[in-house]
Structures are given as structure tokens and as C-alpha cells.
Design a protein around this motif. Structure first.
Motif, PDB file in Angstrom:
ATOM      1  N   TRP B 250      18.317  33.295  43.109  1.00 57.20           N
ATOM      2  CA  TRP B 250      18.234  32.005  43.797  1.00 57.20           C
ATOM      3  C   TRP B 250      17.470  31.004  42.930  1.00 57.20           C
ATOM      4  CZ3 TRP B 250      15.323  30.990  49.013  1.00 57.20           C
ATOM      5  CH2 TRP B 250      16.124  30.224  49.866  1.00 57.20           C
ATOM      6  N   LEU B 251      16.325  31.475  42.391  1.00 57.94           N
ATOM      7  CA  LEU B 251      15.479  30.616  41.561  1.00 57.94           C
ATOM      8  C   LEU B 251      16.126  30.373  40.205  1.00 57.94           C
ATOM      9  CD1 LEU B 251      12.084  32.323  42.418  1.00 57.94           C
ATOM     10  CD2 LEU B 251      12.654  29.945  42.922  1.00 57.94           C
ATOM     11  N   ASN B 252      16.707  31.437  39.599  1.00 59.84           N
ATOM     12  CA  ASN B 252      17.332  31.283  38.286  1.00 59.84           C
ATOM     13  C   ASN B 252      18.510  30.335  38.339  1.00 59.84           C
ATOM     14  OD1 ASN B 252      15.699  32.806  36.591  1.00 59.84           O
ATOM     15  ND2 ASN B 252      16.618  34.732  37.278  1.00 59.84           N
ATOM     16  N   ALA B 253      19.244  30.353  39.447  1.00 59.64           N
ATOM     17  CA  ALA B 253      20.384  29.454  39.583  1.00 59.64           C
ATOM     18  C   ALA B 253      19.920  28.011  39.466  1.00 59.64           C
ATOM     19  CB  ALA B 253      21.079  29.683  40.925  1.00 59.64           C
ATOM     20  N   GLU B 254      18.779  27.713  40.087  1.00 57.48           N
ATOM     21  CA  GLU B 254      18.268  26.349  39.978  1.00 57.48           C
ATOM     22  C   GLU B 254      17.875  26.042  38.528  1.00 57.48           C
ATOM     23  OE1 GLU B 254      14.705  25.310  42.085  1.00 57.48           O
ATOM     24  OE2 GLU B 254      14.961  23.186  41.609  1.00 57.48           O
ATOM     25  N   GLY B 255      17.198  27.026  37.903  1.00 57.81           N
ATOM     26  CA  GLY B 255      16.751  26.837  36.522  1.00 57.81           C
ATOM     27  C   GLY B 255      17.919  26.593  35.574  1.00 57.81           C
ATOM     28  N   LEU B 256      19.044  27.217  35.865  1.00 57.07           N
ATOM     29  CA  LEU B 256      20.203  27.106  34.981  1.00 57.07           C
ATOM     30  C   LEU B 256      21.121  25.957  35.400  1.00 57.07           C
ATOM     31  CD1 LEU B 256      20.971  30.909  34.710  1.00 57.07           C
ATOM     32  CD2 LEU B 256      20.047  29.445  32.909  1.00 57.07           C
ATOM     33  N   GLY B 257      20.727  25.261  36.446  1.00 54.00           N
ATOM     34  CA  GLY B 257      21.515  24.115  36.888  1.00 54.00           C
ATOM     35  C   GLY B 257      22.780  24.494  37.631  1.00 54.00           C
ATOM     36  N   VAL B 258      22.826  25.708  38.146  1.00 56.81           N
ATOM     37  CA  VAL B 258      24.001  26.126  38.915  1.00 56.81           C
ATOM     38  C   VAL B 258      23.785  25.737  40.372  1.00 56.81           C
ATOM     39  CG1 VAL B 258      25.465  28.054  39.561  1.00 56.81           C
ATOM     40  CG2 VAL B 258      24.284  28.084  37.368  1.00 56.81           C
ATOM     41  N   THR B 259      24.672  24.928  40.915  1.00 58.18           N
ATOM     42  CA  THR B 259      24.523  24.483  42.297  1.00 58.18           C
ATOM     43  C   THR B 259      25.722  24.927  43.119  1.00 58.18           C
ATOM     44  OG1 THR B 259      25.692  22.412  41.933  1.00 58.18           O
ATOM     45  CG2 THR B 259      23.322  22.401  41.508  1.00 58.18           C
ATOM     46  N   ASN B 268      33.117  29.416  34.342  1.00 58.17           N
ATOM     47  CA  ASN B 268      33.766  29.344  33.031  1.00 58.17           C
ATOM     48  C   ASN B 268      32.798  28.888  31.943  1.00 58.17           C
ATOM     49  OD1 ASN B 268      36.190  29.969  34.393  1.00 58.17           O
ATOM     50  ND2 ASN B 268      36.349  27.812  34.980  1.00 58.17           N
ATOM     51  N   SER B 269      31.538  28.756  32.301  1.00 54.62           N
ATOM     52  CA  SER B 269      30.557  28.280  31.338  1.00 54.62           C
ATOM     53  C   SER B 269      30.439  29.258  30.163  1.00 54.62           C
ATOM     54  CB  SER B 269      29.206  28.129  32.019  1.00 54.62           C
ATOM     55  OG  SER B 269      28.165  28.111  31.071  1.00 54.62           O
ATOM     56  N   GLY B 270      30.091  28.710  28.990  1.00 59.77           N
ATOM     57  CA  GLY B 270      29.919  29.567  27.833  1.00 59.77           C
ATOM     58  C   GLY B 270      28.495  30.081  27.721  1.00 59.77           C
ATOM     59  N   ASN B 271      27.582  29.530  28.522  1.00 55.03           N
ATOM     60  CA  ASN B 271      26.184  29.932  28.477  1.00 55.03           C
ATOM     61  C   ASN B 271      26.030  31.384  28.945  1.00 55.03           C
ATOM     62  OD1 ASN B 271      23.499  30.399  29.003  1.00 55.03           O
ATOM     63  ND2 ASN B 271      23.102  28.312  29.721  1.00 55.03           N
ATOM     64  N   PRO B 272      25.587  32.292  28.058  1.00 54.53           N
ATOM     65  CA  PRO B 272      25.520  33.701  28.443  1.00 54.53           C
ATOM     66  C   PRO B 272      24.596  33.958  29.648  1.00 54.53           C
ATOM     67  CG  PRO B 272      24.446  33.323  26.323  1.00 54.53           C
ATOM     68  CD  PRO B 272      25.152  32.064  26.667  1.00 54.53           C
ATOM     69  N   GLU B 273      23.558  33.167  29.767  1.00 49.79           N
ATOM     70  CA  GLU B 273      22.648  33.375  30.920  1.00 49.79           C
ATOM     71  C   GLU B 273      23.377  33.106  32.228  1.00 49.79           C
ATOM     72  OE1 GLU B 273      18.307  32.362  30.786  1.00 49.79           O
ATOM     73  OE2 GLU B 273      19.027  31.084  29.160  1.00 49.79           O
ATOM     74  N   ILE B 274      24.167  32.020  32.227  1.00 45.64           N
ATOM     75  CA  ILE B 274      24.919  31.683  33.445  1.00 45.64           C
ATOM     76  C   ILE B 274      25.994  32.738  33.693  1.00 45.64           C
ATOM     77  CG2 ILE B 274      26.481  29.971  34.481  1.00 45.64           C
ATOM     78  CD1 ILE B 274      24.903  27.813  33.042  1.00 45.64           C
ATOM     79  N   ARG B 275      26.615  33.214  32.597  1.00 44.58           N
ATOM     80  CA  ARG B 275      27.680  34.211  32.744  1.00 44.58           C
ATOM     81  C   ARG B 275      27.124  35.517  33.327  1.00 44.58           C
ATOM     82  NH1 ARG B 275      32.421  33.091  30.307  1.00 44.58           N
ATOM     83  NH2 ARG B 275      32.958  35.250  29.879  1.00 44.58           N
ATOM     84  N   ARG B 276      25.912  35.881  32.892  1.00 45.42           N
ATOM     85  CA  ARG B 276      25.302  37.096  33.447  1.00 45.42           C
ATOM     86  C   ARG B 276      24.946  36.892  34.923  1.00 45.42           C
ATOM     87  NH1 ARG B 276      22.768  37.610  28.234  1.00 45.42           N
ATOM     88  NH2 ARG B 276      20.983  36.413  28.963  1.00 45.42           N
ATOM     89  N   LEU B 277      24.401  35.697  35.240  1.00 42.79           N
ATOM     90  CA  LEU B 277      24.019  35.404  36.632  1.00 42.79           C
ATOM     91  C   LEU B 277      25.243  35.478  37.548  1.00 42.79           C
ATOM     92  CD1 LEU B 277      21.875  34.187  38.705  1.00 42.79           C
ATOM     93  CD2 LEU B 277      22.872  31.973  38.126  1.00 42.79           C
ATOM     94  N   GLY B 279      28.079  36.957  37.038  1.00 40.63           N
ATOM     95  CA  GLY B 279      28.822  38.216  37.025  1.00 40.63           C
ATOM     96  C   GLY B 279      30.048  38.220  36.146  1.00 40.63           C
ATOM     97  N   THR B 280      30.201  37.186  35.316  1.00 39.11           N
ATOM     98  CA  THR B 280      31.349  37.209  34.412  1.00 39.11           C
ATOM     99  C   THR B 280      31.038  38.033  33.169  1.00 39.11           C
ATOM    100  OG1 THR B 280      30.589  35.014  33.802  1.00 39.11           O
ATOM    101  CG2 THR B 280      32.605  35.152  35.101  1.00 39.11           C
ATOM    102  N   GLU B 281      29.788  38.370  32.975  1.00 36.35           N
ATOM    103  CA  GLU B 281      29.396  39.221  31.860  1.00 36.35           C
ATOM    104  C   GLU B 281      28.420  40.256  32.387  1.00 36.35           C
ATOM    105  OE1 GLU B 281      29.129  36.449  28.159  1.00 36.35           O
ATOM    106  OE2 GLU B 281      27.568  37.956  27.934  1.00 36.35           O
ATOM    107  N   GLY B 282      28.561  41.507  31.959  1.00 30.71           N
ATOM    108  CA  GLY B 282      27.603  42.530  32.357  1.00 30.71           C
ATOM    109  C   GLY B 282      27.909  43.116  33.711  1.00 30.71           C
ATOM    110  N   GLU B 283      27.127  44.144  34.043  1.00 27.86           N
ATOM    111  CA  GLU B 283      27.349  44.882  35.288  1.00 27.86           C
ATOM    112  C   GLU B 283      26.059  44.873  36.101  1.00 27.86           C
ATOM    113  OE1 GLU B 283      30.069  47.953  35.647  1.00 27.86           O
ATOM    114  OE2 GLU B 283      31.145  46.120  35.108  1.00 27.86           O
ATOM    115  N   TYR B 284      25.546  43.684  36.391  1.00 30.30           N
ATOM    116  CA  TYR B 284      24.208  43.631  36.987  1.00 30.30           C
ATOM    117  C   TYR B 284      24.202  43.963  38.479  1.00 30.30           C
ATOM    118  CZ  TYR B 284      22.849  41.946  32.499  1.00 30.30           C
ATOM    119  OH  TYR B 284      22.631  41.871  31.162  1.00 30.30           O
ATOM    120  N   GLY B 285      25.342  43.851  39.149  1.00 28.81           N
ATOM    121  CA  GLY B 285      25.387  44.191  40.574  1.00 28.81           C
ATOM    122  C   GLY B 285      25.257  45.682  40.819  1.00 28.81           C
ATOM    123  N   LEU B 286      25.709  46.451  39.816  1.00 25.36           N
ATOM    124  CA  LEU B 286      25.754  47.901  39.956  1.00 25.36           C
ATOM    125  C   LEU B 286      24.402  48.490  40.377  1.00 25.36           C
ATOM    126  CD1 LEU B 286      28.166  49.750  39.392  1.00 25.36           C
ATOM    127  CD2 LEU B 286      27.136  50.304  37.183  1.00 25.36           C
ATOM    128  N   GLY B 287      23.344  48.047  39.693  1.00 26.28           N
ATOM    129  CA  GLY B 287      22.017  48.632  39.910  1.00 26.28           C
ATOM    130  C   GLY B 287      21.467  48.399  41.309  1.00 26.28           C
TER     131      GLY B 287
END
Lengths: 397, 341
Positions: B250-259, B268-277, B279-287
Motif C-alpha cells: 500500500w505504502l510502496n504503491a504511493e512511493g512508486l506513483g502507482v494510483t 506495462n511500466s518498464g520500472n522493475p520495482e513497479i513490475r515486481r509490485l 506481479g508482472t515480474e517475480g513470484e512474490y505472491g507465492l510466499g
């Protein structure tokens, strides 16, 4: 062959108790008792295990820990550095204060309303009926809130405090009374008064014996009053009136000093008293109506004054009907006093089962103690009333 | 005999035993999924944090957090059952399993975190205890309240903070303590007390309910630290992680400007941080036992932290509370969420 024949009756006999309904009854009772005990032990162990598994503190050690909060009305010494155990005593004394004063006031007021309902005056009787039917049909919690907020609205704010004679001040922060300050020598006055009371009791016994022996009436009440008041008064005056008063004075926010009756206490007493009085009134009315008319007529025929008829014939017989349900009302009043928490009066439920429970979060222990206290108070009240009832029942021969 | 008793006891206790056994063993996430809704403990009525609006819908910052957790799990913010709780009831409700999550302006303290079976997962609002007084009293400091009557609610850290404050300064005051906030505010409104105290956020929320809000001021002095945050039961680390990372996402979304508005483009952003947030990159939901779009669902359904803040307590609300210390760290505030990677 012979041995088997001998064996079977013996065998039947050794199991005969199984067929005895009395024995079986006892066994079943024991089994039930053990079952119930095991049930509660299991619940207790299960609770303890679950609390432990959830990493919740258990045990009664918290009673020695510092409370760290303040309480608005404390009848026993208390500071925010006192322990949770002392909070318990503060809450208990506050609850008992309300219960005792409430019971006395509700009894007096209930008797008055009950007699009013029986009055031959149409208006008085109707007013009594309206009172009883209104008050006992509205939930007590609403009444308490209504009284509390009415008091806060009706009473003046501290900067416009209403000053009554004798240094009494009234604000919506409380009723401020002058506090008596004990000065040396007051002990002697007390001793004189105590001696006077002992004397009055002796006079009472002497007057009763004389009346039973000779039939002669002695105004024992007035003699007793004189014996109590006169010596105490003489000592008091001869020592130069060894008492002074601390008067409430206007402070920055509130009146300072003196004894304060909090509006929370007043509202709670008002609500509890009026509510319980409505029920007591009905009990009193039914008790008096339960005395057969013939009793009154016979007493009148003996030439007793109407007031004597009431005091000597009707009331003693009515009391036997009144006391058992009256006990229930006393218990109800005590238990209802736990509604105090809604209007900010620091009773046992508010400070102990409320604040302490929340700060320590030991719900099981705190609630067990609180329930135990109410049970003890109720049983004690019931015991006293049963004793009183037994004494009153002896009046009948 | 003993055997029979055991059978009897076992039978009689069947329900309790089974209930407590399952409670201890199966995970909170499984039971929430199976039930089909999240049980979230909220305040009975605190404007801006959790209160039903005129349509009967729960709104507020704390309520939004419940919806964020529900969005992460169910992809649906409506799958929440709100359980309104008083200050006194809240911890018991969580311990007993009546609720899965407590999101009810609750101060994170050591004793609550270590002795009461609770686990705090973070801070949704940095608060501090303040005082509401009549403007006409012309007070500058809390210490000037010596001898005053102060209204407050029972079962709160506020009760202890006031006692500490006056004790350290050897001053006296008259506490008037109510079980419910409504009665405390009503009594204050009728002049029973010179001051009403609670967390500063609560003061603003209560002030708009008073007969004449402009006649009252909140004293500038704040006497305590009140980090308010969500709490879960101890003993289920996966669930605690899920709730905690919902907050961080929730907080990171604000920091990254995702609204809420731009989240579908941001995928579709190329920013890897946004892509990880998202879920377009990585498997962070799994954990945390969820799909990889868990954080996308949060932002899509509830917005980011800043949006929820402004909507409920900030400029977009009647409370109009300045963000101050509730800004993100990079804007000079205290909110600092660990990165998703």
C-alpha cells in the motif's frame, strides 16, 4: 454339581447390589458429579493451554503490578502508582457505597410510593400508579443516561456555581460539601456519644421488661435520645467545639476542597433508587393488601388507634410477605449498579473489569474475580435478609 | 469408571475441543478463504478511520486497510465482514478468533505486542495524544490543565498517558472515564469536563460532531507517541506476513506513483520495482499464499496509501488533517516500507 449349585446363588448375591435402585442411584449421582467436575476441570485446563499457546499472560501476579492510571472517586487511599490489587478495593468500595445508599433510599421511597398507591386520596393513588407504571417499564440504562445528561444540563457550570447556605456549592462537576476537619478532643466527644448509645440500649431493655411485667408504657425513645445527645453535647461544648470545616473554594477550573459528590454518583443513585423503588412500591402494596381485613377490624374493635393498628397489627404481618421479594430487589439493585460504567462512575465493573482488564488483558482472571465478588455480595445480602425474615416470622404465633 | 468419564467428557467437550484444535492448527488464510470473507475488527464510529456513512457503507482509513487485505486475498474489496468493537472488546475479539484482523486505531505498545497474544504488523497512522479544550479558556499548554476535569475513554493508552503526564509534573486533575467514546464526548459537550483527550486524529474526528466546533481548539502539545496499526493473533506467521506486506505494498504503491487510476497502465511500466509490485515480474505472491497480482488488486480496488489518507482524513475529507508525519519518508514523514524484491 453341588459346588456349582452353591456357587450360583453366591454369585447372584455378590452382584445383588447392582439391582438395588438406591445403590444404583448413588452410583449414578457420583458418576454425574465426577462428570460435571471433569467437565469444568477440562474447560479450565483447556483454557489455560490455549492462553499459553497464544502467548497470553496468565495467573494472578498482575494484582501486584503498578496500575498507572487515576480514578475520580476513591474511598480508600489510591494514587496512580498504586497496584491493580488496590484498584480492586477502590472499585469494590465504590460499588458497595452505591449499593448501600441505594438500598436505603429505594426502601424508604418505595414504602412511601407503595403507601401512596393504597391511599384513599384519588390523586395521590393515581400519581403512585403513574410513577410505578412509567418507571418500571423503561430500561434502566436509558434512565441512567437520561438522569446523567439531565443533571449535566440542569446544573450550573463551575464559574456560575450555585452557592447554598452552610458553604454547600452546586455545579455540574458535583455537589461540594464542607469537609469536617477533626481536631484533638473530638475523640472524647465520640466516646461520650458511644457511652450514650450504650445507655440508650440499656434504657430500651429496661423499658421493655417493665412493660412486659407491669404493662406500664415508658417513653424510652425520648429517654434514649437524651442519654445519647446530652453527654456528647456537654463534652463537645466544654472542649470548645473541637471541629472545623474545610469549605470548597473556587479554583481555576472547579471548586477546590471539601467533599465532592460526583454527578456520576448522583445520577447513578437517582436512577437506581427511583427504578428499584417502583418495584419495592408494588411489593409493599401487595404485602399490605395480603393482610386480611378482619385483622384490622379486630384491632379496631380492641380500641387501638388507627396508627397503632398499622404499626402493631398490619405492618408486622405485611412484612412477612414483603421481605422475601424485597431481598430480590436489593440483589437486583446491587447487580444493576454495574451499569455505572455507562455514565463514568468508577465502580468495580468500570475500573476493575474495565480498565484493569484492558491494561493487563487477563480477561479470565479479572472476570472470575469480579463475578466472585458480586456472588459474595449477593449471598451476604441474602443471608442478612433471611436472618431478618426469620426474626420477623417469629412475630406470628 | 474412569474410562466412562473420559468418554463422557470427551463427548461433552467435543465441540470445544474440535473448535480449539482446528483453531490452533489450520492457518488463518485457509479458514478465511474457506469462509469466503475476511472478519475485520473496526471502531464503532470514528470519523475518518471507521464509521458507516449516510448509505450505511463503512468508510475510513482503517476500513480501507481491511478492504486492501480482502482485495489481496479475494480480488474483491467487498468480501469483508466488519465487526465494530469498543476499545474494551477489541483484543478479546482477536484472541478468541472472532475476527481475523484488528484494524481499529490501536496503539502499538510493548505489553500488547508481547503479553496479550497480539502481533502488530506495522503502522498505518502515526498519532499522538492531544487535548480538546474550549477556546474561551485560552490555554497554551497541557500543564495549565492542572486541577481540571478531563473526559476520556476507558481501556486506552490515553488513560495511562494522562496519569503519567500529570504525575511527572506533580500536578493533579480529575479523570472522568467512560466506557464508550460517545458518552465521553457527550459529557464533554455538556460541560462535565474542561478537556477531552484522545489521540489527536480522534480529537479532530470528534470535534466536527460537537454542537459548535469552532468554539473548541486542539492544544498544540502532543503528550505521547501513538503509532496506530493493524494487529493479528500470534502464532500464524504466514497470516502476519500477508497483512504486513499488504500494508507495505500500500505504502510502496504511493512511493512508486502507482494510483487507482493509473494502475492498469503501470502494469506495462518498464520500472522493475513497479513490475515486481504489480506481479508482472517475480513470484512474490507465492510466499504469502496468494496470486502474483495481489498488490495490483489492492491498488486497483482501494488505491494507494496516500489516496486513502487524503480521501478519509486528509484534504478530501471533513477532518482536513495535515499529513505531516504521515507523509512518506522521502517527503519528510515517517512511513518507510521495505522494498518488494
Amino acid at each position: 454339581m453341588a459346588s456349582t449349585r452353591n456357587g450360583s446363588p453366591q454369585e447372584t448375591q455378590s452382584f445383588a447390589w447392582l439391582y438395588d435402585p438406591r445403590t444404583r442411584g448413588i452410583i449414578l449421582q457420583i458418576a454425574l458429579l465426577v462428570g460435571v467436575a471433569a467437565f469444568f476441570i477440562e474447560i479450565g485446563l483447556n483454557t489455560a493451554a490455549n492462553l499459553n499457546a497464544q502467548n497470553i499472560a496468565t495467573g494472578f501476579g498482575f494484582l501486584d503490578r503498578t496500575a498507572g492510571f487515576d480514578i475520580s472517586q476513591t474511598l480508600v487511599p489510591y494514587k496512580s502508582t498504586s497496584t491493580y490489587g488496590q484498584v480492586f478495593w477502590v472499585g469494590l468500595t465504590n460499588t458497595l457505597l452505591v449499593a448501600v445508599i441505594g438500598i436505603v433510599l429505594a426502601t424508604v421511597f418505595g414504602f412511601v410510593i407503595g403507601l401512596a398507591r393504597l391511599s384513599s386520596n384519588w390523586l395521590v393513588a393515581r400519581l403512585g400508579t403513574v410513577y410505578v407504571e412509567t418507571i418500571r417499564n423503561v430500561p434502566l440504562l436509558l434512565q441512567l443516561l437520561a438522569w446523567y445528561f439531565t443533571l449535566l444540563i440542569a446544573l450550573p457550570s463551575p464559574d456560575a456555581a450555585l452557592e447554598l447556605p452552610l458553604g454547600v456549592g452546586v455545579t455540574n462537576r458535583g455537589l461540594y460539601l464542607p469537609a469536617p476537619v477533626w481536631e484533638p478532643g473530638l475523640g472524647a466527644v465520640l466516646i461520650a456519644a458511644l457511652a450514650g448509645i450504650a445507655g440508650a440500649v440499656a434504657i430500651g431493655i429496661w423499658a421493655r421488661r417493665k412493660r412486659l411485667a407491669t404493662g406500664e408504657q415508658v417513653p424510652a425513645f425520648w429517654y434514649g435520645l437524651a442519654v445519647v445527645v446530652m453527654p456528647a453535647l456537654v463534652v463537645f461544648l466544654s472542649l470548645g467545639a473541637p471541629i472545623s470545616f474545610e469549605y470548597p473554594t473556587p479554583g481555576r477550573f472547579n471548586l477546590d476542597g471539601g467533599i465532592v459528590l460526583l454527578p456520576e454518583l448522583m445520577a447513578l443513585l437517582l436512577g437506581l433508587t427511583l427504578y428499584t423503588a417502583a418495584f419495592i412500591a408494588e411489593i409493599v402494596r401487595s404485602g399490605i393488601e395480603a393482610v386480611p381485613r378482619g385483622q384490622k377490624e379486630a384491632a379496631a374493635a380492641l380500641g387501638l388507634h388507627p396508627w397503632q393498628v398499622q404499626r402493631l397489627v398490619v405492618i408486622p404481618q405485611a412484612m412477612r410477605v414483603i421481605i422475601p421479594p424485597l431481598t430480590n430487589q436489593y440483589l437486583n439493585l446491587t447487580k444493576n449498579s454495574s451499569l455505572a460504567v455507562a455514565i463514568g462512575y468508577p465502580d468495580l465493573v468500570s475500573v476493575f473489569a474495565g480498565t484493569v482488564l484492558n491494561q493487563t488483558n487477563q480477561a479470565v482472571e479479572v472476570i472470575l474475580i469480579t463475578m466472585g465478588v458480586y456472588l459474595a455480595i449477593s449471598l451476604l445480602t441474602a443471608l442478612l435478609m433471611n436472618w431478618f425474615n426469620a426474626r420477623m416470622a417469629l412475630v406470628e404465633r | 469408571m474412569r474410562h466412562r468419564t473420559q468418554i463422557l467428557t470427551a463427548a461433552a467437550l467435543g465441540l470445544i475441543a474440535v473448535a480449539s484444535a482446528t483453531h490452533a492448527q489450520s492457518s488463518t488464510l485457509d479458514s478465511v478463504k474457506k469462509r469466503g470473507d475476511l472478519r475485520c475488527g473496526v471502531n464503532i464510529g470514528l470519523a475518518g478511520f471507521s464509521a458507516p456513512d449516510d448509505k450505511g457503507e463503512w468508510t475510513g482509513l482503517d476500513v480501507d486497510f481491511c478492504r486492501a487485505v480482502a482485495s489481496a486475498i479475494f480480488k474483491d474489496p467487498t468480501k469483508v465482514k466488519f465487526v465494530p468493537l469498543s476499545a474494551k472488546e477489541r483484543f478479546t475479539a482477536l484472541q478468541s478468533g472472532e475476527i481475523d484482523l484488528l484494524s481499529r486505531n490501536t496503539t502499538w505498545t510493548m505489553s500488547r505486542d508481547t503479553q496479550q497474544g497480539l502481533a502488530f504488523v506495522g503502522v498505518t497512522y502515526y498519532d499522538g495524544q492531544g487535548f480538546l479544550v474550549k477556546k474561551s479558556l485560552d490555554l497554551k499548554s497541557v500543564a495549565q490543565l492542572a486541577g481540571a476535569s478531563i473526559c476520556m475513554q476507558t481501556g486506552t493508552t490515553n488513560e495511562l498517558n494522562v496519569a503519567d503526564y500529570f504525575r511527572t509534573r506533580s500536578l493533579t486533575y480529575n479523570p472522568v472515564v467512560f466506557e464508550k467514546n460517545e458518552e465521553a464526548v457527550a459529557a464533554f459537550n455538556l460541560g462535565r469536563c474542561d478537556a477531552y483527550t484522545t489521540d489527536a486524529s480522534g480529537l479532530y474526528a470528534q470535534r466536527i460532531k460537537l454542537a459548535d466546533p469552532s468554539a473548541y481548539v486542539v492544544l498544540p502539545e502532543i503528550i505521547s507517541k501513538e503509532p496506530l496499526g493493524p494487529a493479528v493473533r500470534q502464532g500464524d506467521d504466514q497470516w502476519a506476513n500477508l497483512v504486513q506486506w499488504t500494508l507495505f505494498a500500500w505504502l510502496n504503491a504511493e512511493g512508486l506513483g502507482v494510483t487507482q487510476e493509473n494502475v492498469d497502465e503501470m502494469i506495462n511500466s518498464g520500472n522493475p520495482e513497479i513490475r515486481r509490485l504489480l506481479g508482472t515480474e517475480g513470484e512474490y505472491g507465492l510466499g504469502i499464499g496468494l496470486d502474483n497480482d495481489w498488490a495490483y488488486q489492492i491498488v486497483k480496488n482501494v488505491g494507494n496509501y496516500g489516496q486513502s489518507f487524503e480521501r478519509n482524513v486528509g484534504k478530501g475529507s471533513r477532518l482536513d488533517i495535515a499529513r505531516d508525519q504521515n507523509k512518506l519518508w522521502k517527503d519528510g514523514g515517517l512511513h518507510y516500507a521495505p522494498p518488494i524484491r
